[in-house]
Structure formats: structure tokens, C-alpha cells
Design an enzyme around this catalytic site. Sequence first.
Site, PDB file in Angstrom:
ATOM      1  N   HIS A 194      -2.072  -8.917  -0.083  1.00  0.00           N
ATOM      2  CA  HIS A 194      -2.431  -7.495   0.939  1.00  0.00           C
ATOM      3  C   HIS A 194      -3.918  -7.232   1.170  1.00  0.00           C
ATOM      4  O   HIS A 194      -4.496  -7.072   0.068  1.00  0.00           O
ATOM      5  CB  HIS A 194      -1.719  -6.430   0.503  1.00  0.00           C
ATOM      6  CG  HIS A 194      -0.215  -6.637   0.504  1.00  0.00           C
ATOM      7  ND1 HIS A 194       0.568  -6.355  -0.671  1.00  0.00           N
ATOM      8  CD2 HIS A 194       0.730  -7.120   1.312  1.00  0.00           C
ATOM      9  CE1 HIS A 194       1.855  -6.510  -0.144  1.00  0.00           C
ATOM     10  NE2 HIS A 194       1.878  -6.935   0.885  1.00  0.00           N
ATOM     11  N   ALA A 195      -4.309  -7.092   2.512  1.00  0.00           N
ATOM     12  CA  ALA A 195      -5.792  -7.253   2.634  1.00  0.00           C
ATOM     13  C   ALA A 195      -6.365  -6.154   2.045  1.00  0.00           C
ATOM     14  O   ALA A 195      -7.465  -6.227   1.388  1.00  0.00           O
ATOM     15  CB  ALA A 195      -5.850  -7.244   4.141  1.00  0.00           C
ATOM     16  N   GLU A 197      -6.019  -4.366  -0.438  1.00  0.00           N
ATOM     17  CA  GLU A 197      -6.216  -4.088  -2.003  1.00  0.00           C
ATOM     18  C   GLU A 197      -7.380  -4.971  -2.534  1.00  0.00           C
ATOM     19  O   GLU A 197      -7.037  -5.904  -3.151  1.00  0.00           O
ATOM     20  CB  GLU A 197      -4.798  -4.609  -2.619  1.00  0.00           C
ATOM     21  CG  GLU A 197      -3.766  -3.760  -2.112  1.00  0.00           C
ATOM     22  CD  GLU A 197      -2.045  -4.376  -2.151  1.00  0.00           C
ATOM     23  OE1 GLU A 197      -1.945  -5.545  -2.802  1.00  0.00           O
ATOM     24  OE2 GLU A 197      -1.121  -3.687  -1.673  1.00  0.00           O
ATOM     25  N   ARG A 252      -3.200  -4.178   5.976  1.00  0.00           N
ATOM     26  CA  ARG A 252      -2.207  -4.878   4.914  1.00  0.00           C
ATOM     27  C   ARG A 252      -1.798  -6.348   5.173  1.00  0.00           C
ATOM     28  O   ARG A 252      -1.752  -7.081   4.465  1.00  0.00           O
ATOM     29  CB  ARG A 252      -1.134  -4.082   4.809  1.00  0.00           C
ATOM     30  CG  ARG A 252      -0.070  -4.505   3.849  1.00  0.00           C
ATOM     31  CD  ARG A 252       1.115  -3.683   3.832  1.00  0.00           C
ATOM     32  NE  ARG A 252       2.475  -3.917   3.311  1.00  0.00           N
ATOM     33  CZ  ARG A 252       2.870  -3.895   1.788  1.00  0.00           C
ATOM     34  NH1 ARG A 252       1.717  -3.524   1.196  1.00  0.00           N
ATOM     35  NH2 ARG A 252       3.817  -4.446   1.597  1.00  0.00           N
ATOM     36  N   ARG A 270       6.569 -10.144   2.364  1.00  0.00           N
ATOM     37  CA  ARG A 270       8.170 -10.114   2.544  1.00  0.00           C
ATOM     38  C   ARG A 270       8.504 -11.559   3.512  1.00  0.00           C
ATOM     39  O   ARG A 270       9.454 -11.581   3.842  1.00  0.00           O
ATOM     40  CB  ARG A 270       8.053  -8.961   3.764  1.00  0.00           C
ATOM     41  CG  ARG A 270       7.773  -7.849   3.062  1.00  0.00           C
ATOM     42  CD  ARG A 270       8.804  -7.168   1.874  1.00  0.00           C
ATOM     43  NE  ARG A 270       8.238  -5.837   1.564  1.00  0.00           N
ATOM     44  CZ  ARG A 270       7.397  -5.572   0.812  1.00  0.00           C
ATOM     45  NH1 ARG A 270       6.859  -6.671   0.157  1.00  0.00           N
ATOM     46  NH2 ARG A 270       7.062  -4.271   0.324  1.00  0.00           N
ATOM     47  N   HIS A 322      -1.808  -7.236  -7.018  1.00  0.00           N
ATOM     48  CA  HIS A 322      -1.769  -6.291  -6.090  1.00  0.00           C
ATOM     49  C   HIS A 322      -2.297  -4.862  -6.658  1.00  0.00           C
ATOM     50  O   HIS A 322      -2.947  -4.886  -7.841  1.00  0.00           O
ATOM     51  CB  HIS A 322      -0.164  -6.038  -5.614  1.00  0.00           C
ATOM     52  CG  HIS A 322       0.283  -7.129  -5.125  1.00  0.00           C
ATOM     53  ND1 HIS A 322       0.545  -7.097  -3.714  1.00  0.00           N
ATOM     54  CD2 HIS A 322       0.876  -8.320  -5.621  1.00  0.00           C
ATOM     55  CE1 HIS A 322       1.299  -8.309  -3.286  1.00  0.00           C
ATOM     56  NE2 HIS A 322       1.480  -9.043  -4.407  1.00  0.00           N
ATOM     57  N   ALA A 323      -2.305  -4.064  -5.843  1.00  0.00           N
ATOM     58  CA  ALA A 323      -2.757  -2.679  -6.086  1.00  0.00           C
ATOM     59  C   ALA A 323      -2.131  -1.731  -5.276  1.00  0.00           C
ATOM     60  O   ALA A 323      -1.856  -2.142  -4.029  1.00  0.00           O
ATOM     61  CB  ALA A 323      -4.146  -2.445  -5.972  1.00  0.00           C
ATOM     62  N   TYR A 324      -1.894  -0.371  -5.482  1.00  0.00           N
ATOM     63  CA  TYR A 324      -2.305   0.229  -6.889  1.00  0.00           C
ATOM     64  C   TYR A 324      -1.032   0.652  -7.500  1.00  0.00           C
ATOM     65  O   TYR A 324       0.077   0.858  -6.671  1.00  0.00           O
ATOM     66  CB  TYR A 324      -3.227   1.262  -6.617  1.00  0.00           C
ATOM     67  CG  TYR A 324      -2.792   2.538  -5.682  1.00  0.00           C
ATOM     68  CD1 TYR A 324      -2.259   3.652  -6.123  1.00  0.00           C
ATOM     69  CD2 TYR A 324      -2.862   2.194  -4.284  1.00  0.00           C
ATOM     70  CE1 TYR A 324      -1.650   4.481  -5.146  1.00  0.00           C
ATOM     71  CE2 TYR A 324      -2.324   3.176  -3.373  1.00  0.00           C
ATOM     72  CZ  TYR A 324      -1.812   4.057  -3.783  1.00  0.00           C
ATOM     73  OH  TYR A 324      -1.336   5.227  -2.946  1.00  0.00           O
ATOM     74  N   TYR A 374      10.616  -0.661  -6.549  1.00  0.00           N
ATOM     75  CA  TYR A 374      11.378  -0.349  -5.721  1.00  0.00           C
ATOM     76  C   TYR A 374      11.985  -1.850  -5.389  1.00  0.00           C
ATOM     77  O   TYR A 374      11.543  -2.818  -5.297  1.00  0.00           O
ATOM     78  CB  TYR A 374      10.971   0.653  -4.412  1.00  0.00           C
ATOM     79  CG  TYR A 374       9.661  -0.054  -3.858  1.00  0.00           C
ATOM     80  CD1 TYR A 374       9.344  -1.058  -3.250  1.00  0.00           C
ATOM     81  CD2 TYR A 374       8.606   1.011  -4.116  1.00  0.00           C
ATOM     82  CE1 TYR A 374       8.339  -1.318  -2.571  1.00  0.00           C
ATOM     83  CE2 TYR A 374       7.136   0.533  -3.580  1.00  0.00           C
ATOM     84  CZ  TYR A 374       6.834  -0.586  -2.985  1.00  0.00           C
ATOM     85  OH  TYR A 374       5.796  -0.902  -2.290  1.00  0.00           O
ATOM     86  N   GLU A 396       0.122  -4.555 -10.512  1.00  0.00           N
ATOM     87  CA  GLU A 396      -0.172  -3.669  -9.572  1.00  0.00           C
ATOM     88  C   GLU A 396      -1.307  -2.904 -10.201  1.00  0.00           C
ATOM     89  O   GLU A 396      -1.212  -2.134 -11.409  1.00  0.00           O
ATOM     90  CB  GLU A 396       0.933  -2.649  -9.280  1.00  0.00           C
ATOM     91  CG  GLU A 396       2.147  -3.097  -8.267  1.00  0.00           C
ATOM     92  CD  GLU A 396       2.035  -2.992  -6.922  1.00  0.00           C
ATOM     93  OE1 GLU A 396       0.467  -2.683  -6.558  1.00  0.00           O
ATOM     94  OE2 GLU A 396       2.500  -3.888  -6.290  1.00  0.00           O
TER      95      GLU A 396
END
Length: 437
Positions: A194-195, A197, A252, A270, A322-324, A374, A396
Site C-alpha cells: 500500500h503506497a 504506508e 493506496r 485484495r 503494512h501500517a498502521y 477484520y 501493521e
Amino acid sequence: MEANARILAAALIFSSVNVLSLPGVAQALLYNNRYDGDQVIRLFPKTKEEAEALKNINEQVMVDLWQPSSIPSIKLGVVVDIHVPRSSSQQFFRLFLQTGIEFKILVSDLQGLMEKQSGSSPRLRRSSPLYSYEVYHSLEEIQSWMHQMNQTHSHLLYLFPIGKSYEGRPLFVFQLGKRSRRFKRAVWIDCGIHAREWIGPAFCQWFVKEAVQTYHSDPAMRRLLNQLHFYIMPVFNVDGYHYSWTTDRFWRKTRSNSTHFNCHGVDANRNWKVKWSSKGASLHPCSDTYCGPVPESEPEVKAVASFLRKHKKQIKAYISFHAYSQMLLYPYSYKDAIIPNFKCVESAAYNAVNALYSAYGIKYKHGPASSTLYVTSGSSMDWAYKHGIPYAFAFELRDTGYYGFLLPESLIKPTCTETTIAVKNITNHILKKCPLK
Ligand SMILES: *[C@@H]1O[C@H](CO)[C@@H](O)[C@H](O)[C@H]1NC(C)=O
Ligand SMILES: *[C@@H]1O[C@H](CO)[C@@H](O)[C@H](O)[C@H]1NC(C)=O
Ligand SMILES: *[C@@H]1O[C@H](CO)[C@@H](O)[C@H](O)[C@H]1NC(C)=O
Ligand SMILES: [Zn+2]
């Protein structure tokens, strides 16, 4: 800063040094005030009705979800961070205040926060001959760093491309570890799916640096590098990362074109062929969690999936950064169920978060992604696990939302230090057996 130093700084910044290669220029423009008047708010939906009301608002008003990344993923008891652009602010608050959902303002002026951070960061160190690992780097800088490392540490590093991005950029991966003719087990690490992060790529760089710098002095690191190979991809989503530096700090997705809508990009987490396009993903090209027209539609995802398939006998662990939110997650993401080798994966995660805590007292939650964070479908971690990699994790990283994606550069060092300890701890487990069945 001393007056002299300040003059020197000004001189350096405004002198005719090749401005394009002077990093931070894109930042200096600070996205043309694009975030002026934007806010970030945290919501605490407490009932089913409140969660429903929030879903309805999200369908009517353009807002940018920071955490979780899609409204259908909202579970009761989970906080929701939303970036509200000034253009949607009036409409959003008119609808939102009617719901009675408890909230607080995290950032009251997003542009201001970005300017403050950019003003306080040590810009100068970027142009010093010593490479700084305590600032965020543009894609161009990271790529030239990769080539330099490949040249200067050829005994431990080998850089190679595994394909090209949608916009034609090479997708580079390091092989890290002592050269060996015999078969070595391996660990895959990727950062920056993801860009926005940015702490992800900063961590991948930090880890590579730490490995080559401590190989001789740290027996634990030496053992890992002697016995294993690490495949490290510092920037997975190169096009998106570049775009987050030049145009939209909170981008993102990838940057691919959609045929039917004027929206760009697919969520590269995804887009994997594991329960693709189901819960926690969107089929709408304009959504931030768009799963793409077909699985592996994104060349970046296809390249990594092909590499993992090809090296599946060798790769014993998959770790994605990843973050956060400060979590260490393992499968499944797509369903609430216990993985077959739960015992050793859970104990690896438990030890890793404890090791991480020992550095600065930072607490991480750990557990299956579906119940800890989630439910999401089509994620790289689930895909890696389903393809026979027994240890699959997603970190994360910091923080828990105070700065969110705008984690200050002053926190790069502690964040990367503690995370390196966790990764070393986890990879030690991998040296032990953990059969999938
Ligand atoms: C990395 O260095 C090796 C020589 O050690 C070279 O063969 C290889 O092409 C380099 N990788 C890249 C991507 O330039
Ligand atoms: C993608 O769309 C943009 C316009 O939004 C266009 O300029 C570009 O050429 C397209 N790229 C491809 C590869 O189709
Ligand atoms: C991993 O972390 C745990 C918990 O802090 C610790 O007991 C264990 O010794 C660590 N193992 C290694 C190899 O670092
Ligand atoms: Zn992410």
C-alpha cells in the site's frame, strides 16, 4: 540550528544542485495545498444501527477510510479513522452529526500537520554523503540505494528484477544471505504493498542495512544469514509509492487504468487468488479496496505470485509489512477459523510481539487477521499460506492512529529497531519445523 548552519542549509537547498535528484522537492511543494482544511476523525460506533448509518453515509459522501480500509469491514468495538476532505466536510458532518456516533478529531488540519513535519525533518541529511535511514526516501532514491548496496555488499546481497510494474518500472528484489551452493530455506519479506504506508519501505531498507552491518558483530544475525536466504522487496507497489510522493500522499492502490471508469488502481492486497472478490473487498474500480477485474490482474501481484510459486519448496515464511495499528497478524483473513498449524504460528507471533515490546515497551496485538483486525479477501498473506508457506504474517507497524500514515521521521528509528528484533525472533522459529498438516 546554528546561524552558519542555517545559511549553509539555505545555500544548499537553493543552489543549483541537480534539483530533480534533490529529494524532498515533491514534498516541498507539499501537494499544492491539496489537503488544506481536511480533517481526520476517529469514530466509535457502538451499536449495529450506528454501524449501518455509517455505511449509508459512506455510500453518499466521498471520504477516505484510513482504518479499517472499507466500511463493510467495520465490526462493533473497532474504531474507525476517516480522512474527511474539505470538499466533503459540510455534507459529511451534516449527515454524521445526526447519527449521534461518538467521535473525536485526530487531525484538525491535515495540510498543516504535513507542513509541520516537513519543516522539522532533517532535509539536509538527504544530500549528505552518508545515507540516512531516518528519513523517508523517494522511489528514485530507494532504487539508487538498492544498486549501491548491490555493489558494495555483493558477498551478502544480490539484487534482481522479478518483473515490471504497470507503468513499466522494474520490480526489484534482494536476495540477502551468505552465498551457498547447497539448498537454503528462505524467508520472503515485502514492504509497501500500500503506497501511503511509508514506514514499510523505510523498514525494509533498515532491515537490509542492519543485516549487512551486523553480520560480523552479531552471532544471531550471522546465523540467520548463514542458514537462510531472505528475499526482500523494499517497494512492492512502485507506481503507487511514486504517486504518493508526487501527487497524492494518501494514495493506496496501484496505478493501473480501469476500462469503464475514470478511476485508477487496484488494491494490491485484495488482488490475490484466494477467496478473491468476496468479503472486505470491492468490485468498484473507484473504491480504495477494489479487487481488480480478475485475480492477479496487477503485474506487481502477478510477478510476486509467480516468484513465490517458483520458489515454493524453498520459502518457509512470508512476511508482509503494512501500517498502521500495531498488530502482528496471521491467517486467515478471509474467514473466522483456526489454521491447522495454529500452535507454532501463534507461539511464533506471541514471542515476536514480546521481543518487540522489550525494546521500547510498545504493545502489539497479535492473532488471526479476521478476528484481530477484520475480514478481508484476496490478501497476499492468505494466498501465501494457501500455497504451502507454513508461516505467513502481516505486520501493521506503528502507530495506533495519532499520526497514522504520517508517522514522523523521528519515529523511524525506534519503529525499525523494535521491528527488526521481532523479525529476527520470528525467523528463529522458522528454523524449526512446523508442518502444515
Ligand atoms: C547486482 O550485482 C551483480 C554483481 O554482483 C550483478 O550481476 C547484477 O546485475 C546486479 N543487479 C542489478 C539489478 O543491477
Ligand atoms: C491510462 O489512462 C490515462 C488517462 O487517464 C492515459 O493518459 C494513459 O495513456 C492510460 N494508460 C494506459 C497504459 O492505457
Ligand atoms: C524471542 O522472544 C522471546 C520473548 O521475548 C524470548 O523469550 C526468546 O528468547 C526470543 N528468541 C530469540 C531467538 O530471540
Ligand atoms: Zn496496508
